[in-house]
Design a protein around this motif. Structure first.
Motif, PDB file in Angstrom:
ATOM      1  N   GLN A  51       0.831  -1.191   0.000  1.00  0.00           N
ATOM      2  CA  GLN A  51       0.000   0.000   0.000  1.00  0.00           C
ATOM      3  C   GLN A  51       0.871   1.248   0.000  1.00  0.00           C
ATOM      4  O   GLN A  51       2.012   1.213   0.447  1.00  0.00           O
ATOM      5  CB  GLN A  51      -0.922   0.007   1.238  1.00  0.00           C
ATOM      6  N   THR A  52       0.323   2.321  -0.509  1.00  0.00           N
ATOM      7  CA  THR A  52       1.013   3.608  -0.496  1.00  0.00           C
ATOM      8  C   THR A  52       0.196   4.591   0.330  1.00  0.00           C
ATOM      9  O   THR A  52      -1.028   4.445   0.460  1.00  0.00           O
ATOM     10  CB  THR A  52       1.212   4.158  -1.915  1.00  0.00           C
ATOM     11  N   MET A  53       0.890   5.572   0.892  1.00  0.00           N
ATOM     12  CA  MET A  53       0.232   6.551   1.758  1.00  0.00           C
ATOM     13  C   MET A  53       0.568   7.963   1.294  1.00  0.00           C
ATOM     14  O   MET A  53       1.688   8.229   0.888  1.00  0.00           O
ATOM     15  CB  MET A  53       0.690   6.371   3.199  1.00  0.00           C
ATOM     16  N   LYS A  54      -0.419   8.818   1.396  1.00  0.00           N
ATOM     17  CA  LYS A  54      -0.220  10.219   1.026  1.00  0.00           C
ATOM     18  C   LYS A  54      -0.968  11.088   2.033  1.00  0.00           C
ATOM     19  O   LYS A  54      -2.187  10.959   2.181  1.00  0.00           O
ATOM     20  CB  LYS A  54      -0.745  10.477  -0.384  1.00  0.00           C
ATOM     21  N   PRO A  55      -0.242  11.965   2.742  1.00  0.00           N
ATOM     22  CA  PRO A  55      -0.930  12.833   3.701  1.00  0.00           C
ATOM     23  C   PRO A  55      -1.728  13.918   2.994  1.00  0.00           C
ATOM     24  O   PRO A  55      -1.315  14.444   1.966  1.00  0.00           O
ATOM     25  CB  PRO A  55       0.226  13.434   4.510  1.00  0.00           C
ATOM     26  N   ILE A  56      -2.897  14.203   3.527  1.00  0.00           N
ATOM     27  CA  ILE A  56      -3.679  15.349   3.097  1.00  0.00           C
ATOM     28  C   ILE A  56      -4.054  16.111   4.372  1.00  0.00           C
ATOM     29  O   ILE A  56      -3.860  15.615   5.475  1.00  0.00           O
ATOM     30  CB  ILE A  56      -4.949  14.944   2.321  1.00  0.00           C
TER      31      ILE A  56
END
Length: 528
Positions: A369-374
């Motif tokens: 999985q990949t993660m991206k902060p918003i």
């Protein structure tokens, strides 16, 4: 000047006994009574120390296969009792609870057990209960108790004891912070195993991450931003775990770009020699050839301007001839599974160039999985491990692509997967001919890629750009025919795209009118 609190009694219970003997000796030397459990007590006696068993302290034997040994008021009361609280001290006196001033604990190797492929029952038995309980108790009461969970801190503890006879409040606070981070990470690992490994939940209702700091970086994307590299306990082949052979420290941008290059290079795992050149997380040249040296030259010719100050990754051992060629231009980072002596000697002449050796290439089809902060949250998604093979392709034009066009289509498609959207990639004979990245519309990406190809032709004195007779890949469908027609104007003869636009018929008709062969993949590769 801070008080150095003396250690009168220390409880030691560790799985990893590395470095414990000097610490135990220092505690004994400074008059601390040693209390211990099972295997740790036996080891301390083997080293010649006087040790009181926890069972002697509590009046209860270790029971239930060791599940219950330190879960007792005479342990936790001795740890949690606040020394300057009269009620606490009265309760300790009434119940015969002696104070414990230091707890030295490391936990059952849960993650190592999981990674060993152990069965479920063995994994469950390696969930530590008593250890984390003592750690949290001692960390909570760090005003009076020192909690030591990291063997790397043993020397510092010994130094404080030898220099001052005890530990300061500041030092105990530092140790407590590390202790709470340890139990949080430990519980995160357990909850992750239950969710993913045991229950098969890809997206559980609650999620915790367990990582440790591998390096503090010079700065983030810009010099005014701070940054650090964190990695999970289970290390996989990749940039984070690579061995840096030479060069100055890696920056945030170096690591980000190197990861993008290495991720694309892994697509060619097991294939012909491949070179990937990346600049600002976008490939600016990719090629496969019969030799690594030729692949470098072919990749460089796609966009030699952008390659200056770029990142170079490859799918096999770096050799001396290729290394010498790479060293001819300014390169920030070179990544390879390995490098021979001649290659390392060639790159050593460039003192600031970083050489990273990864030992292996990850499987591009691996799950994850990949993660991206918003703002206010984190987006988590499955990593894009989708792959298209020839049997997946649907010919939608009157003319079917030739075998060479099909090969070029699939090569261009592989590269386009790693180019920021909107992505257009021209490819011919196993090399990129032009790359258009990150534009707000697909037509401009097609035009920019063609401009770069024209500049390369002018620089190298070719009769025509390599886009002539190339295949072109679009990471998403052409919403209008204009982007496809721009590719045709650049000389592309075959097109690979996902399809799925409400104007597919219009785009297909335009391809037929231009004599193009076009295939649909049914899969999109947006990368933002």
């Amino acid at each position: 000047m801070q008080d150095h609190k003396k250690i009168t009694r220390a409880l030691l219970s560790v799985t990893d006994k590395e470095g414990l003997e000097p610490l135990a000796a220092a505690l004994a030397r400074h008059g601390a009574e040693l209390v211990s459990t099972g295997g740790t007590a036996a080891k301390l006696r083997e080293w010649g120390h006087d040790v009181k068993d926890v069972s002697e302290l509590t009046g209860f034997p270790e029971m239930m296969d060791g599940r219950v040994k330190t879960l007792h008021p005479k342990v936790h009361g001795g740890i949690l009792g606040v020394r300057n609280n009269a009620d606490h001290m009265a309760a300790m006196d009434e119940h015969g609870i002696g104070p414990i001033d230091m707890v030295v604990v490391n936990l059952y190797a849960f993650e190592k057990t999981v990674m060993s492929g152990a069965d479920r029952d063995t994994i469950i038995e390696n969930i530590d209960i008593g250890g984390p309980s003592m750690v949290r108790s001692a960390a909570k009461n760090h005003e009076d108790v020192a909690i030591v969970t990291d063997p790397l801190d043993y020397d510092a503890v010994i130094g404080e004891l030898d220099a001052h006879g005890g530990l300061t409040q500041e030092f105990r606070s530092i140790l407590a912070a590390k202790a709470f981070a340890l139990t949080a990470a430990y519980d995160a690992a357990i909850s992750s195993w239950f969710a993913f490994g045991d229950q098969g939940q890809a997206y559980p209702d609650r999620r915790a991450l367990a990582m440790h700091k591998a390096d503090e970086l010079r700065y983030g994307e810009n010099p005014h931003q701070k940054a650090a590299l964190y990695i999970p306990q289970a290390v996989a082949p990749g940039i984070a775990a690579a061995r840096q052979v030479q060069g100055k420290a890696l920056s945030y941008n170096n690591l980000n770009d190197a990861d993008a290059a290495f991720d694309l290079a892994s697509e060619f795992r097991g294939g012909d020699p491949a070179i990937v050149i990346v600049k600002h997380a976008n490939p600016c040249g990719v090629a496969q050839a019969s030799s690594l040296r030729q692949a470098w030259q072919d990749a460089l010719e796609c966009d030699s301007v952008s390659a200056f100050g770029g990142i170079v990754a490859m799918n096999r051992t770096l050799d001396g001839e290729t290394a010498e060629a790479i060293a001819e231009i300014f390169t920030e980072v070179v990544i390879a599974p390995d490098a021979d002596e001649a290659a390392m000697a060639a790159l050593s002449k460039k003192k600031n160039l970083r050489l990273l050796l990864t030992g292996d290439l990850p499987d591009p089809a691996r799950p994850g999985q990949t993660m991206k902060p918003i703002a206010g949250g984190i987006l988590i998604q499955d990593r894009d491990n989708g792959k298209v093979v020839r049997d997946d392709l649907k010919v939608v034009t009157k003319r079917a692509p030739s075998e060479q066009e099909l090969a070029d289509c699939l090569f261009a498609w592989t590269v386009a997967k790693h180019v920021k959207s909107n992505a257009i990639v021209y490819a011919k004979d196993g090399m990129t001919a032009g790359i258009g990245a990150g534009q707000m519309n697909r037509r401009d990406s097609a035009r920019i890629a063609a401009i770069k190809a024209g500049e390369a032709a002018e620089k190298y004195g070719w009769d025509q750009p390599k886009t002539v007779g190339s295949a072109v890949a679009s990471d998403a469908f052409f919403p209008f025919a204009d982007g496809l027609l721009s590719a045709a104007e650049a000389g592309a003869t075959a097109v690979i795209q996902p399809g799925g636009s409400i104007r597919d018929d219009e785009v297909i008709a335009a391809a037929d009118d231009a004599g193009l062969a076009m295939v649909f993949t049914g899969m999109r590769h947006f990368r933002h």
